[in-house]
Design a protein around this motif. Sequence first.
Motif, PDB file in Angstrom:
ATOM      1  N   HIS A 119      28.312  68.184  44.488  1.00 24.29           N
ATOM      2  CA  HIS A 119      29.101  67.904  45.683  1.00 24.29           C
ATOM      3  C   HIS A 119      28.554  68.764  46.827  1.00 24.29           C
ATOM      4  N   LYS A 120      28.609  68.228  48.042  1.00 22.16           N
ATOM      5  CA  LYS A 120      27.953  68.932  49.157  1.00 22.16           C
ATOM      6  C   LYS A 120      28.498  70.343  49.396  1.00 22.16           C
ATOM      7  N   SER A 121      29.773  70.545  49.093  1.00 19.43           N
ATOM      8  CA  SER A 121      30.319  71.904  49.297  1.00 19.43           C
ATOM      9  C   SER A 121      29.724  72.890  48.279  1.00 19.43           C
ATOM     10  N   LYS A 122      29.508  72.395  47.051  1.00 15.91           N
ATOM     11  CA  LYS A 122      28.895  73.257  46.031  1.00 15.91           C
ATOM     12  C   LYS A 122      27.417  73.495  46.341  1.00 15.91           C
ATOM     13  N   LEU A 123      26.769  72.450  46.834  1.00 22.38           N
ATOM     14  CA  LEU A 123      25.360  72.571  47.205  1.00 22.38           C
ATOM     15  C   LEU A 123      25.185  73.595  48.329  1.00 22.38           C
ATOM     16  N   LYS A 124      26.101  73.562  49.264  1.00 20.07           N
ATOM     17  CA  LYS A 124      26.031  74.490  50.384  1.00 20.07           C
ATOM     18  C   LYS A 124      26.218  75.931  49.896  1.00 20.07           C
ATOM     19  N   LYS A 125      27.151  76.097  48.975  1.00 17.14           N
ATOM     20  CA  LYS A 125      27.452  77.426  48.463  1.00 17.14           C
ATOM     21  C   LYS A 125      26.275  77.985  47.646  1.00 17.14           C
ATOM     22  N   ARG A 126      25.713  77.136  46.769  1.00 20.55           N
ATOM     23  CA  ARG A 126      24.637  77.590  45.880  1.00 20.55           C
ATOM     24  C   ARG A 126      23.284  77.575  46.569  1.00 20.55           C
ATOM     25  N   GLY A 127      23.108  76.629  47.468  1.00 24.40           N
ATOM     26  CA  GLY A 127      21.839  76.543  48.185  1.00 24.40           C
ATOM     27  C   GLY A 127      20.821  75.619  47.549  1.00 24.40           C
ATOM     28  N   TYR A 128      21.045  75.213  46.324  1.00 22.84           N
ATOM     29  CA  TYR A 128      20.118  74.307  45.643  1.00 22.84           C
ATOM     30  C   TYR A 128      20.850  73.601  44.513  1.00 22.84           C
ATOM     31  N   ASN A 129      20.276  72.466  44.091  1.00 24.28           N
ATOM     32  CA  ASN A 129      20.796  71.754  42.922  1.00 24.28           C
ATOM     33  C   ASN A 129      19.835  72.006  41.763  1.00 24.28           C
ATOM     34  N   GLN A 130      20.290  72.745  40.780  1.00 25.94           N
ATOM     35  CA  GLN A 130      19.422  73.118  39.645  1.00 25.94           C
ATOM     36  C   GLN A 130      18.900  71.890  38.903  1.00 25.94           C
ATOM     37  N   SER A 131      19.697  70.816  38.868  1.00 25.31           N
ATOM     38  CA  SER A 131      19.258  69.599  38.164  1.00 25.31           C
ATOM     39  C   SER A 131      18.113  68.917  38.906  1.00 25.31           C
ATOM     40  N   GLU A 132      18.090  69.105  40.232  1.00 28.03           N
ATOM     41  CA  GLU A 132      16.991  68.553  41.015  1.00 28.03           C
ATOM     42  C   GLU A 132      15.676  69.263  40.658  1.00 28.03           C
TER      43      GLU A 132
END
Length: 226
Positions: A119-132
């Motif tokens: 979700h974009k809010s989680k992406l913003k918080k973490r800075g990256y998507n590990q699955s990507e």
Amino acid sequence: MLSDFLALFFPRFCAACEGALAKGEKVICLQCDYKMAKAGGLTDNNNFVAKKFFGRVHLQYAWAYYLFNKRGRIQRLVHRMKYDQMPEIGEFVGHKLGAALLRQGLQHEFDVVIPIPLHKSKLKKRGYNQSEYFGSGISKALEVPLDAGAVVRTVNTASQTKKSRLARWKNVDSIFDVKDMAHVRDKHILLVDDVITTGSTIEACALSLQHAGAASVSVAAMAAAK
Ligand SMILES: [Zn+2]
């Protein structure tokens, strides 16, 4: 390139055991690489990962690289990848799984690699998507394009753990939205995720892709729990 760049900033310690890496070792030391339990089943369509989805969603193939358990090196590895700003772990393991699939002659099987989106809010918080990052490693090894924008996560499902499996399933059923139908239609999609436990997220996303016209969906995860 990216992992070379990151290597400038991260000390050369094994991401699984924290021991020093020897010359030539990257991300995970050879001993951990050998000792960490593999999920196996790359040539078995009835492996334990595939069996999780029987009667729920039709998948062409389902694989994981490691066998996940809640203690030990694999758990530490996943934790570091997600929360310690070390997404290169995902790319490293993705490359290993991709290379193994290549050895099985599966390089022409897939049209596109799609990571389970955050979700974009989680992406913003973490800075990256590990699955990507995991998907990127597979994509490079198999020379299949990665499409990280075809599917979006429309609902933040952070607080699902206390709900029953049925309630959770209903909840995840509508959390994905296929943005780019043309990138999905008539394609064999390799859907990738970090860890598979119940499989509810994969199930929901695979169903969304099938409803959007995907020819078939397969799944690869960094690790799966039995
Ligand atoms: Zn190690």
